[in-house]
Design a protein around this motif. Structure first.
Motif, PDB file in Angstrom:
ATOM      1  N   ARG A  20     -33.055   8.201  -6.787  1.00  0.00           N
ATOM      2  CA  ARG A  20     -32.813   9.214  -5.777  1.00  0.00           C
ATOM      3  C   ARG A  20     -32.443   8.507  -4.485  1.00  0.00           C
ATOM      4  O   ARG A  20     -32.705   7.307  -4.324  1.00  0.00           O
ATOM      5  CB  ARG A  20     -34.041  10.103  -5.559  1.00  0.00           C
ATOM      6  N   ARG A  22     -30.515   9.045  -0.171  1.00  0.00           N
ATOM      7  CA  ARG A  22     -30.081   9.890   0.924  1.00  0.00           C
ATOM      8  C   ARG A  22     -29.140   9.108   1.827  1.00  0.00           C
ATOM      9  O   ARG A  22     -29.343   7.914   2.070  1.00  0.00           O
ATOM     10  CB  ARG A  22     -31.283  10.374   1.727  1.00  0.00           C
ATOM     11  N   PRO A 420     -34.622  20.132   1.804  1.00  0.00           N
ATOM     12  CA  PRO A 420     -34.415  18.884   2.548  1.00  0.00           C
ATOM     13  C   PRO A 420     -32.959  18.664   2.919  1.00  0.00           C
ATOM     14  O   PRO A 420     -32.055  18.838   2.107  1.00  0.00           O
ATOM     15  CB  PRO A 420     -34.909  17.814   1.559  1.00  0.00           C
ATOM     16  N   ALA A 517     -40.416  24.502  -5.488  1.00  0.00           N
ATOM     17  CA  ALA A 517     -39.251  23.616  -5.394  1.00  0.00           C
ATOM     18  C   ALA A 517     -38.441  23.774  -6.670  1.00  0.00           C
ATOM     19  O   ALA A 517     -38.821  24.490  -7.592  1.00  0.00           O
ATOM     20  CB  ALA A 517     -39.699  22.162  -5.204  1.00  0.00           C
ATOM     21  N   ALA A 550     -28.973  22.398  -1.293  1.00  0.00           N
ATOM     22  CA  ALA A 550     -29.958  21.383  -0.908  1.00  0.00           C
ATOM     23  C   ALA A 550     -31.154  21.389  -1.856  1.00  0.00           C
ATOM     24  O   ALA A 550     -31.661  20.329  -2.234  1.00  0.00           O
ATOM     25  CB  ALA A 550     -30.419  21.622   0.531  1.00  0.00           C
ATOM     26  N   LEU A 551     -31.641  22.560  -2.236  1.00  0.00           N
ATOM     27  CA  LEU A 551     -32.758  22.644  -3.185  1.00  0.00           C
ATOM     28  C   LEU A 551     -32.364  22.053  -4.530  1.00  0.00           C
ATOM     29  O   LEU A 551     -33.175  21.395  -5.196  1.00  0.00           O
ATOM     30  CB  LEU A 551     -33.202  24.095  -3.345  1.00  0.00           C
ATOM     31  N   ARG A 553     -30.077  19.687  -5.028  1.00  0.00           N
ATOM     32  CA  ARG A 553     -30.020  18.226  -4.874  1.00  0.00           C
ATOM     33  C   ARG A 553     -31.425  17.632  -4.904  1.00  0.00           C
ATOM     34  O   ARG A 553     -31.652  16.553  -5.476  1.00  0.00           O
ATOM     35  CB  ARG A 553     -29.331  17.869  -3.557  1.00  0.00           C
ATOM     36  N   GLN A 554     -32.373  18.327  -4.276  1.00  0.00           N
ATOM     37  CA  GLN A 554     -33.751  17.839  -4.261  1.00  0.00           C
ATOM     38  C   GLN A 554     -34.322  17.763  -5.675  1.00  0.00           C
ATOM     39  O   GLN A 554     -34.943  16.773  -6.063  1.00  0.00           O
ATOM     40  CB  GLN A 554     -34.619  18.764  -3.403  1.00  0.00           C
ATOM     41  N   ARG A 555     -34.107  18.809  -6.466  1.00  0.00           N
ATOM     42  CA  ARG A 555     -34.688  18.805  -7.812  1.00  0.00           C
ATOM     43  C   ARG A 555     -34.033  17.746  -8.695  1.00  0.00           C
ATOM     44  O   ARG A 555     -34.709  17.100  -9.505  1.00  0.00           O
ATOM     45  CB  ARG A 555     -34.576  20.191  -8.444  1.00  0.00           C
ATOM     46  N   ALA A 558     -35.334  14.265  -7.892  1.00  0.00           N
ATOM     47  CA  ALA A 558     -36.704  14.042  -8.360  1.00  0.00           C
ATOM     48  C   ALA A 558     -36.808  14.036  -9.876  1.00  0.00           C
ATOM     49  O   ALA A 558     -37.912  13.886 -10.409  1.00  0.00           O
ATOM     50  CB  ALA A 558     -37.617  15.124  -7.782  1.00  0.00           C
TER      51      ALA A 558
END
Length: 842
Positions: A20, A22, A420, A517, A550-551, A553-555, A558
């Motif tokens: 992961r 950023r 995020p 999430a 964005a949600l 991409r977060q999942r 992770a």
């Protein structure tokens, strides 16, 4: 059909999984970009996969060195070196908005448009360590030195603001974090006596210019980046160095001061979290403060700078009578823990520099406002000065104060979803029977958001109307809401709502802890709303699109590492890798293998990707059974959670070995044996082709897919959607290879090198929809065509592989994916633009 014995299951390591990252910041030079961020491997380790950064023009830039960052360790992200700093050439004459894609191997971690990263102009960095006639040392980081233009890369030592001496870095500085971006180029300069003599002679100066009382500055491309006074470094200021100690002459000249005398001092300072800013107090020489209420101010801290319009008030101090005036200044800022204070500059008829006094103290927040109010109450008589207006604001102390407002206001936030890099989504209900509220805003770390009404969707809540019908006259039930707060740097630990009435009264509302999430949060968010056709574009733009992406991409960031299992003996160098995602109907594997064994797959490999983790054991048994019955070897990629169509196919791509890749749905069955040979052959015969697809039919022989065209659908946001010409009709006599705008991902073939270059399917299309069209358009953007081979015929049991349809959230997700597609490719479909004011449904 052939039979074979049972083959052992062999686990092999996954590639590029568990990573992961950023992209945090981008600085723009005239011919380069400086990009910083981080990428971590499994459990916060240094990345094991090859990490690269790609631009929209197709260029790829490897990230070869990672830095250890204390902030990543403190935030629990990574204790090992995972930070990166990369400079890369800036594309010229870009035809579309620039975007950056971060990859681990072939897996795309994220793609961000440059505009969303709020790029800032690049400023060179450097330091002047030592200046003397026998040693000149320091360093400078300025990529313009190797990207150009020449004038921006020029490095110079300036003496007394006049004499300019050109410098050239001659040594590596591996101790500097910037060496990671420099790629081995020299950043430091270290010159001895002979080198200095040659340098000064070439510049037309005596070597003695480097001794005595002078001001030395280091300039890069005309920007001041470092200076020196004695052995003490000072950032961004002109500093002076005196001569080395020598016997005192008979008539010594007055000593030159080592630094300018400050214009005043700072005695104490402190951060008021409830008001969102810094207070400073001290004194300023002279009487320039008289009558001043606001001024531009810059507070410099060890780890950050605050530059804002400050509210300021002078007050008399007996201890400095005749010397100057005391002051109290307030600088709004969300920077609440930036380290030690270095100084304060205020603009009053020029810049006034204020230095920390010997006894400077940071005032505890509990005492801060009381001290400020005490000092100001006896010194100012103007009730509406900007500083007193700041102090008049109520401070949030963690309590719900809406009941204390002079008008009835009822507000409940049922849940908070943090996306995020985008912001937060609030869901709840709101009742304002007297229309007294002018704005509801979210405050986080001192920063106040725009009014929530700007990004707000009203939702039917008949339970609220029924509950309050005996108290208020309510003419509708749309009292529920979903609101998006755009705040990329949101701190989920420090958030509350501020409700402002027309009369200026403010009430506070605490927020519940963020919860939920991944796909669950996306379903919850999208399952509560229904959009009318004329609302789709605005709601996707301002409320739904950014947090959903964005949600997602977060999942995906992770997501855990998949397990890899091989069944049977796979070819060492396969011609083609056939990637087949499985979700729901895993029994289709058996049917496909039966047909594959009948028609044969000599020299090709099957890669099944399970995107339905609860069926893992059942799939492994099914694969063993298929091998025993049909002798078809296969590789299983077992995902630890449901990721969706694009990530599942990309996980399969990471395990492929073939020269070609075939993306195939599990509910697509071959109709005749030549289908794969025909699709690959078309690519081999025509170098202008980038991707080929098969002709898909329903069970009754009618056409399901023979290539895609696109049409804007007003009832679905006026976004361009894929159409299937001839769908449901009897197929015509074959015309062989036919060009098309795009082909379906249910059956498409391309070279693996091209698939990896493009990073596979774009994972910003959540769960499924539009990924295949997007891939085709990215291939077309490289000058290659898409085509359907009408002799390669397969059956398609359309969408049966996905099982039972979901709830209404799935329709809204299709709208969001359509919004993403339209943002990227909508310019190719100019007719009936989405911005048209008249919506035509007929």
């Amino acid at each position: 059909m052939s039979a074979a014995g049972t083959a052992p299951l062999r686990a092999t390591p996954a590639r590029a999984a568990g990573h992961r990252g950023r992209i945090e910041a981008v600085e723009l030079g005239s011919r380069f970009l400086l990009v910083s961020g981080w990428v971590s491997g499994p459990e916060g380790s240094t990345p094991s996969a090859a990490i690269s950064l790609s631009l929209a023009d197709g260029s790829t830039h490897p990230i070869g060195r990672f830095l250890r960052r204390r902030d990543l360790a403190e935030r629990g992200i990574a204790a090992e070196p995972c930070g990166f700093l990369l400079d890369l050439p800036r594309p010229e004459d870009a035809e579309e908005p620039l975007s950056l894609t971060l990859r681990a191997g072939v897996r795309e971690l994220l793609t961000q448009p440059l505009a969303e990263l709020a790029p800032r102009p690049f400023r060179p960095r450097g330091h002047l360590d030592h200046v003397s006639p026998d040693r000149l040392a320091g360093w400078a980081f300025n990529p313009a030195q190797w990207h150009g233009p020449e004038e921006e890369g020029r490095l110079e030592l300036v003496v007394d603001g006049e004499a300019r001496i050109p410098l050239l870095p001659n040594g590596a500085r591996p101790d500097l974090p910037f060496s990671a971006a420099a790629g081995g180029r020299p950043l430091g300069f270290e010159l001895g006596l002979e080198e200095i003599a040659r340098l000064m002679a070439a510049a037309g100066h005596e070597r003695t210019l480097l001794e005595g009382q002078h001001a030395y500055e280091l300039l890069a491309g005309g920007h001041r980046i470092g200076a020196l006074q004695g052995s003490s470094p000072r950032r961004g200021r002109i500093l002076h160095r005196g001569a080395r100690p020598a016997p005192a002459p008979q008539a010594a000249a007055p000593a030159m001061p080592t630094q300018p005398e400050p214009d005043g001092y700072i005695d104490w300072h402190g951060y008021a979290k409830g008001l969102g800013g810094w207070f400073f107090s001290g004194w300023l020489k002279g009487e320039a403060l008289k009558g001043v209420e606001t001024c531009r101010a810059i507070a410099r801290f060890e780890e950050g700078t605050v530059e804002v319009e400050a509210a300021i008030s002078p007050y008399p101090r007996q201890d400095i009578a005749g010397l100057g005036l005391g002051y109290i200044a307030f600088l709004p800022s969300m920077l609440n823990d930036p380290g030690l204070l270095e100084g304060l500059t205020i603009e009053l008829e020029g810049e006034r520099s204020l230095s920390p006094s010997m006894g400077i103290a940071r005032m505890p927040e509990a005492e801060l406002l009381g001290m400020v109010r005490t000092l100001l109450s006896a010194t100012t008589r103007k009730p509406k000065t900007p500083l007193l207006k700041v102090l008049a604001q109520p401070a949030y102390e963690g309590e719900d104060t809406l009941a204390k407002l002079p008008a009835p206001v009822h507000l409940a936030v049922d849940s908070v979803l943090v996306a995020p890099g985008a912001g937060a989504v609030l869901m709840g209900w709101f009742l304002d029977p007297n229309s007294a509220v002018t704005a509801i805003r979210l405050r986080s770390r001192g920063k106040l958001s725009a009014p929530l009404a700007e990004r707000w969707i009203a939702i039917e809540r008949t339970d609220i109307k029924d509950a309050f019908s005996d108290r208020f006259s309510l003419d509708h039930a749309r009292h529920g809401f979903l609101a998006y707060v755009e705040a990329p740097e949101l701190d989920p630990k420090e958030m509350h709502l501020e409700v402002e009435l027309a009369g200026g009264d403010i009430g506070f509302k605490p927020l519940p802890a963020p919860g939920g999430a991944g796909a669950t949060a996306i379903r919850r968010m999208l399952g509560t709303i229904q959009l009318a056709p004329d609302e789709v574009v605005e709601r996707c733009d301002r409320v739904l699109g950014p947090p959903v992406v964005a949600l997602n991409r977060q999942r995906l960031a992770a997501a855990g590492r998949p397990s890899i299992v091989e069944v049977g003996d796979l070819p060492a160098q396969p011609r083609c890798s056939v990637i087949i995602p499985l979700y729901g109907r895993i029994d289709y594997l058996m049917y496909q293998c039966a047909l594959f064994s009948e028609h044969g797959l000599p020299g090709d490999e099957l890669v099944y990707v399970l995107d339905d983790p609860p069926k893992k054991a059942a799939l492994m048994e099914l694969a063993q059974s298929a091998w025993r019955r049909f002798g078809i070897p296969m590789r299983l990629v077992l995902l630890p959670e449901n990721l969706g169509y694009a990530p599942a196919n990309n996980a399969g791509l990471a395990q492929c070995r073939g020269e070609y890749v075939c993306y195939l749905n599990s509910d697509v069955m071959p109709h005749e044996p030549r289908w794969l040979d025909l699709l690959i052959g078309a690519l081999e015969e025509d170098p202008g082709l980038g991707i080929t697809g098969g002709l898909l039919t329903f069970e009754d022989g009618t056409v399901q897919h023979a290539g895609m065209t696109f049409k804007r659908l007003p009832q679905l946001g006026n976004f361009p959607y894929a159409m299937h010409p001839g769908k449901g009709r009897m197929r015509r006599p074959s015309l062989g290879v036919q060009r098309a705008e795009a082909v379906t991902g249910a059956c498409m073939v391309l070279r693996r090198s091209l698939a990896e270059e493009l990073g596979g399917f774009d994972t910003d299309y959540v769960i499924g929809d539009f990924e295949d069209a997007d891939l085709c358009f990215r291939i077309r953007a490289k000058g290659l065509d898409c085509a359907v081979h009408e002799d390669a015929v397969l059956w398609h049991l359309e969408r049966q592989s996905q099982g039972t349809p979901g709830n209404f959230w799935r329709h809204n997700l299709t709208l969001v994916n359509g919004w993403t597609f339209a943002r990227r490719w909508g310019h190719l479909f100019p007719e009936a633009p989405a911005a048209e004011t008249v919506l035509r449904l007929a």
